[in-house]
Design an enzyme around this catalytic site. Structure first.
Site, PDB file in Angstrom:
ATOM      1  CB  SER A  34     -27.230   5.826  -5.415  1.00 27.30           C
ATOM      2  OG  SER A  34     -27.832   5.872  -4.334  1.00 27.30           O
ATOM      3  CG  ASN A 121     -26.016  10.995   6.599  1.00 28.79           C
ATOM      4  OD1 ASN A 121     -26.587  10.596   5.235  1.00 28.79           O
ATOM      5  ND2 ASN A 121     -26.108  11.989   6.878  1.00 28.79           N
ATOM      6  CB  THR A 166      19.535  -1.587 -16.865  1.00 29.68           C
ATOM      7  OG1 THR A 166      20.973  -1.868 -17.641  1.00 29.68           O
ATOM      8  CG2 THR A 166      19.863  -2.644 -15.568  1.00 29.68           C
ATOM      9  CG  HIS A 167      19.023   1.931 -19.085  1.00 30.04           C
ATOM     10  ND1 HIS A 167      18.778   3.334 -18.853  1.00 30.04           N
ATOM     11  CD2 HIS A 167      20.250   1.481 -18.237  1.00 30.04           C
ATOM     12  CE1 HIS A 167      19.445   3.543 -17.676  1.00 30.04           C
ATOM     13  NE2 HIS A 167      20.463   2.569 -17.336  1.00 30.04           N
ATOM     14  CB  SER A 288      -4.659  -8.977 -37.344  1.00 32.16           C
ATOM     15  OG  SER A 288      -5.027  -8.019 -38.361  1.00 32.16           O
ATOM     16  CE  LYS A 294      -0.164  -7.903 -35.355  1.00 34.96           C
ATOM     17  NZ  LYS A 294      -0.247  -6.602 -35.842  1.00 34.96           N
ATOM     18  CD  GLU A 301      -1.804  -5.574 -27.100  1.00 34.76           C
ATOM     19  OE1 GLU A 301      -0.935  -5.144 -27.833  1.00 34.76           O
ATOM     20  OE2 GLU A 301      -2.821  -6.043 -27.384  1.00 34.76           O
ATOM     21  CD  GLN A 333     -26.233   8.906  -4.492  1.00 35.90           C
ATOM     22  OE1 GLN A 333     -27.072   8.784  -3.328  1.00 35.90           O
ATOM     23  NE2 GLN A 333     -26.642   9.465  -5.757  1.00 35.90           N
ATOM     24  CE  LYS A 336     -23.102   4.374  -1.978  1.00 36.39           C
ATOM     25  NZ  LYS A 336     -22.604   5.615  -2.017  1.00 36.39           N
TER      26      LYS A 336
END
Ligand code: ARG
Length: 468
Positions: A34, A121, A166-167, A288, A294, A301, A333, A336
């Site tokens: 690890s 441990n 709304t919606h 783009s 663009k 995003e 292990q 992590k």
């Protein structure tokens, strides 16, 4: 004979290999190691070891001279790691054995005494908790910085009208500042969750040793005190096997990312030319390679996309834990990488977001026009009629007809003549025009939590006090 001794050398490589007859294969070594990722815990491993050794010395379990040697050795190792001079070895499996081996190389027997009354441990559980505690503190600060940026933007737009949805259909006009403050509230809850999670992170596993505790006369409270833990984990089996705190943290993080993903989705929509509500600073966008017109909102995003990672890490940790018998299993292990990636993703996202918010430019006119196109004040007309004695259901019906009429005419309700409006209800008087404007509608929501600009201003003030 030669062969035998080289075989012996290989076997002796492993710190734990005293009873093993053959060395692990290269693949198994790589598979089980690890250090490639847990090297990140090095500074916390050293911090934990120093506290453990100090306690051992104070309790007379190791000698004063050993304690001094350990301090000196670990100090040097810390330096080597910071200066990137430390030679990490996959053969030594993990961060703990790499550091211990180096310590023994530097200070001899004192290094070999460090592991008295301790196991990897309880050691690794302590390291992760120290790492996570520091990460939570950073993340709370970054969340607050983002809230600060939200407040500054909201303050500029207390009276900026936008359509509330709304919606994703235009519903009622709201202040853009009010809309932004919704995210302040989400982040405020997120901080509350992080603070609560921190309490359960901040407990000391050391002393649990492998699983059952240790027969040395240790002082766990003392180690907790040195490391700034609030208390010790109360059951040794639980102490070494518990990863609830990491799961909880990932849940907090997934929720923060989910909030930021929702905001990103809105920013993406608002930026699309069909809406045109806002512009992001160019440094958060890309062009783009084929379509010259663009300007793509890459950063929001990606925030939306990276939320998939953090949500996935939460599920990964839950799944990691779900069938583990007590106490420690090597499965752990695997905690992590998801945890580190969650911290990194969230940290970067919060940082970038605060900066992105400061670069938002609002197109007031596009927001207004959109609200006007959607008959956002229809509810206000209905409420007006109700206040004049019309039952709400009837008012709803009347307004629906008025909207239909305006739609056919291709105008907003506020553009209709009084005479036209009165076709639908005789209760409509000239004071209706104060109600039908976007500003009138917004202003009328005068209560705590409402979108009236005075209320938004008051909310911002409360928020600033909360942040202070
Ligand atoms: N690298 C291990 C981990 O991350 C450390 C603990 C190993 N303990 C053991 N008994 N093999 O969990």
């Amino acid at each position: 004979m030669d062969n035998d001794s080289s075989m012996e050398e290989q076997i002796m490589r492993k710190t734990w290999s005293g009873r093993f007859n053959e060395p692990v294969s290269a693949l198994v070594e790589r598979y089980t190691a690890s250090v490639g990722f847990d090297y990140r815990l090095a500074q916390y491993d050293i911090q934990g070891s120093l506290a453990h050794a100090q306690m051992l010395a104070e309790q007379g379990i190791i000698g004063e001279q050993d304690w001094l040697s350990i301090q000196q050795g670990l100090g040097q190792i810390g330096e080597e790691i910071r200066n990137r001079q430390f030679a990490w070895s996959q053969q030594l499996e993990d961060v703990h054995l790499n550091i211990e081996k180096r310590l023994t190389h530097l200070v001899g027997d004192a290094g070999k005494r460090l592991h008295t009354g301790r196991s990897r441990n309880d050691q690794v559980a302590t390291d992760i908790r120290l790492f996570l505690r520091a990460s939570i503190d950073d993340i709370i600060d970054l969340t607050k910085a983002m809230q600060q940026a939200l407040l500054d933007l909201a303050e500029q737009h207390v009276s900026t009208v936008m359509p509330g949805f709304t919606h994703l259909q235009v519903a009622q006009p709201v202040s853009f500042g009010h809309h932004l403050m919704a995210y302040f509230e989400m982040l405020k809850r997120d901080i509350g969750r992080l603070r609560d999670c921190r309490k359960r992170v901040n407990q000391l596993p050391l002393g649990a040793a492998a699983l059952a505790g240790t027969s040395y006369p240790i002082n766990r409270e003392r180690v907790a005190q040195i490391l700034g833990f609030d208390s010790v984990c109360e059951n040794s089996l639980d102490a070494v096997s518990d990863r609830d705190f990491a799961i909880e943290f990932c849940a907090c993080a997934a929720l923060i990312m989910t909030h930021l993903s929702r905001m990103s989705e809105e920013i993406i929509i608002w930026m699309s030319p069909s809406f045109g509500f806002i512009q992001l600073a160019d440094r958060f966008c890309t062009g783009s390679s084929i379509m010259p017109q663009k300007k793509n909102p890459d950063v929001p995003e990606l925030v939306r996309g990276k939320t998939g990672r953090t949500n996935g890490h939460l599920v990964a940790l839950l799944t990691l834990m779900k069938a583990q018998p007590l106490a420690y299993n090597k499965d752990n292990q695997e905690d992590k990488e998801p945890l580190f990636d969650t911290v990194d993703t969230l940290t970067d996202t919060l940082r970038i977001y605060a900066d992105m918010l400061t670069g938002i430019r609002v197109n007031h006119d596009a927001m207004r026009q959109s609200a006007l196109r959607g008959y956002a004040t229809a509810t206000d007309l209905a409420d007006y009629l109700v206040k004049k004695g019309t039952p709400f259901r009837d008012a709803h019906e009347i307004v629906a007809k008025a909207v239909q009429y305006a739609e056919q005419k291709g105008c907003d309700l506020s553009n209709l003549e009084l005479g036209e409006l009165r076709q639908f209800s005789a209760h409509i008087d000239p004071d209706i025009f104060a109600v039908l404007t976007l500003e009138g509608s917004m202003k009328s929501r005068q209560h705590i939590g409402g979108t009236a600009p005075e209320q938004v201003q008051a909310a911002i003030l409360r928020a600033r006090q909360w942040l202070a």
